[in-house]
Write an enzyme that holds these catalytic residues in place. Structure first.
Site, short mmCIF file in Angstrom:
data_model
loop_
_atom_site.label_atom_id
_atom_site.label_comp_id
_atom_site.label_asym_id
_atom_site.label_seq_id
_atom_site.Cartn_x
_atom_site.Cartn_y
_atom_site.Cartn_z
N CYS A 33 -43.66 19.16 -13.29
CA CYS A 33 -43.97 19.95 -12.10
C CYS A 33 -42.88 20.99 -11.92
O CYS A 33 -41.72 20.65 -11.74
CB CYS A 33 -44.06 19.06 -10.86
SG CYS A 33 -44.35 19.99 -9.35
N ASN A 69 -45.12 23.18 -1.89
CA ASN A 69 -45.54 22.03 -2.69
C ASN A 69 -44.52 20.94 -2.36
O ASN A 69 -43.37 21.02 -2.81
CB ASN A 69 -45.50 22.42 -4.16
CG ASN A 69 -46.13 21.43 -5.11
OD1 ASN A 69 -46.02 21.60 -6.32
ND2 ASN A 69 -46.81 20.41 -4.63
N GLU A 73 -54.95 20.14 -7.88
CA GLU A 73 -54.16 19.34 -8.81
C GLU A 73 -54.76 17.95 -8.97
O GLU A 73 -55.09 17.28 -7.98
CB GLU A 73 -52.72 19.21 -8.31
CG GLU A 73 -51.94 20.52 -8.32
CD GLU A 73 -50.45 20.28 -8.16
OE1 GLU A 73 -49.89 19.48 -8.95
OE2 GLU A 73 -49.85 20.87 -7.25
N ARG A 74 -54.87 17.51 -10.22
CA ARG A 74 -55.38 16.17 -10.48
C ARG A 74 -54.46 15.14 -9.83
O ARG A 74 -53.24 15.28 -9.81
CB ARG A 74 -55.47 15.91 -11.99
CG ARG A 74 -54.14 16.03 -12.68
CD ARG A 74 -54.21 15.65 -14.14
NE ARG A 74 -52.85 15.75 -14.70
CZ ARG A 74 -52.48 15.21 -15.84
NH1 ARG A 74 -53.33 14.54 -16.57
NH2 ARG A 74 -51.24 15.34 -16.28
N ASN A 92 -42.44 23.21 -9.47
CA ASN A 92 -41.88 23.21 -8.12
C ASN A 92 -41.03 21.97 -7.90
O ASN A 92 -39.96 22.02 -7.29
CB ASN A 92 -43.01 23.25 -7.09
CG ASN A 92 -43.73 24.58 -7.05
OD1 ASN A 92 -43.10 25.63 -7.10
ND2 ASN A 92 -45.05 24.54 -7.00
N ASN A 137 -55.61 20.15 -14.03
CA ASN A 137 -55.29 20.96 -12.87
C ASN A 137 -56.09 22.26 -13.00
O ASN A 137 -56.03 22.91 -14.05
CB ASN A 137 -53.80 21.28 -12.82
CG ASN A 137 -52.94 20.04 -12.83
OD1 ASN A 137 -52.88 19.31 -11.85
ND2 ASN A 137 -52.28 19.78 -13.95
N ASN A 142 -47.62 11.38 -8.76
CA ASN A 142 -48.59 12.08 -7.93
C ASN A 142 -48.86 11.29 -6.66
O ASN A 142 -48.54 10.09 -6.57
CB ASN A 142 -49.90 12.28 -8.69
CG ASN A 142 -49.77 13.25 -9.85
OD1 ASN A 142 -49.13 14.29 -9.73
ND2 ASN A 142 -50.38 12.91 -10.97
N ASN A 163 -48.56 19.47 -19.17
CA ASN A 163 -49.71 18.86 -18.51
C ASN A 163 -50.89 19.84 -18.64
O ASN A 163 -50.69 21.03 -18.91
CB ASN A 163 -49.39 18.52 -17.05
CG ASN A 163 -48.94 19.72 -16.25
OD1 ASN A 163 -48.78 20.82 -16.75
ND2 ASN A 163 -48.71 19.52 -14.97
N CYS A 188 -48.29 25.23 -7.19
CA CYS A 188 -48.17 24.41 -8.40
C CYS A 188 -47.40 25.23 -9.42
O CYS A 188 -47.87 26.29 -9.86
CB CYS A 188 -49.56 24.04 -8.94
SG CYS A 188 -49.51 23.15 -10.51
#
Length: 296
Positions: free
Chosen positions: A99, A21, A226-227, A101, A207, A90, A175, A235
């Site tokens: 996030c 990622n 992922e959005r 990662n 997501n 994003n 999220n 993710c």
């Protein structure tokens, strides 16, 4: 006589990933290099472009919380405890709350930049995010752990993808996620297009995790859309949502689940109080953004 190579001048930039990622990382400790009006959505999209930019699933700005305009609103009383803020965008330029990662890579980059000592990070460092404060720490011998906060289920929904429907649990990790356990081999699914979902349940998008259970409540494999990005190789928050869903399917509220993603392997420890994600973080390169690209 060979001419000396020209030394390029421009803003420093790093590239790295957590289980593939990947992110463009912008060191900006004092908030002077990439203020809000410079790091706009168009610039983020250009940075993440895999042909005309550096390429990435998103952008992470290494910045102190005091230099982030919306940090007080999202961190509240924790603002004074979070020296650093993961300003995460994003690939489409939109803001991202959290996030797993990315925050491991964020801490790894702070250490690599000499802004934190790795040995001082083993007990954990509180980092600000738009999903609230998160504690992240270094694992002796390599890798990083993140206290992701509790997984909160808020309903059930259905994703429609590849001509099929996939029922799943709506899970918030700061999220929104829809984690769908399925017997369909996830490697056979076409994730080039965005799954359809219930906008009433997910008004800000979602997501979507498609999850195969390899060993009940212990080992899963997933793919994720992922959005704001599309399908990614991994993710972190999605891995946590998938682990929670795998445990819930066995009527369990705690346990450790191994999560295989296309980019590698993560471990997720779940209990009613919190969720801890552990995995690698890697810096691939460091350099500068060239004036000709910046001025284009």
């Amino acid at each position: 006589m060979t001419a000396s190579p020209r030394v390029l001048k421009g803003p420093r930039v790093l590239k790295g990933h957590g289980t593939e990622n990947d992110f463009v990382v912008l060191p900006d400790p004092d908030g002077t290099v990439w203020p809000e009006d410079r790091l706009d959505a168009a610039t983020v999209r250009r940075l993440c472009d895999r042909r005309a930019g550096l390429g990435g699933d998103g952008v992470l700005r290494l910045v102190r919380s005091v230099h982030v305009p919306d940090a007080p609103a999202v961190l509240g009383e924790a603002l004074g405890s979070c020296e650093w803020f993961m300003d995460h965008r994003n690939a489409d330029g939109s803001y991202a709350e959290m996030c797993g990662n990315g925050i491991r890579l964020f801490l790894h980059a702070l250490v690599a930049e000499g802004l934190l000592e790795r040995s001082a990070c083993e007990a954990g460092v509180l980092v600000g995010t738009r999903g609230g404060p998160r504690r992240v720490g270094a694992v002796p011998g390599g890798g990083y752990w993140v206290d992701m906060g509790p997984a909160r289920e808020f309903g059930h929904g259905t994703a429609r993808l590849d001509g099929r429907s996939f029922a799943g649990r709506a899970v918030s990790m700061g999220n929104p996620h829809l984690a769908a356990l399925t017997d369909v081999d996830v490697d056979t699914l076409d994730l080039t297009g965005a799954p359809e979902f219930d906008p009433a349940l997910f008004p800000d998008g979602v997501n979507v995790e498609l999850v195969n259970v390899l060993e009940p409540a212990a080992h899963v494999r997933l793919r994720v859309f992922e959005r704001g990005v599309g399908e990614t190789r991994s993710c972190g928050t999605g891995a946590c949502a998938a682990a929670y869903a795998a445990l819930a399917a066995e009527d369990r509220t705690e346990g450790t689940v191994v999560v295989d993603v296309p980019g590698g392997r993560l471990a997720v420890q779940v209990d009613p109080r919190t969720t801890v994600l552990t995995g690698p973080a890697v810096l691939v390169s460091a350099g500068v953004l060239c004036p000709e690209w910046l001025g284009a």
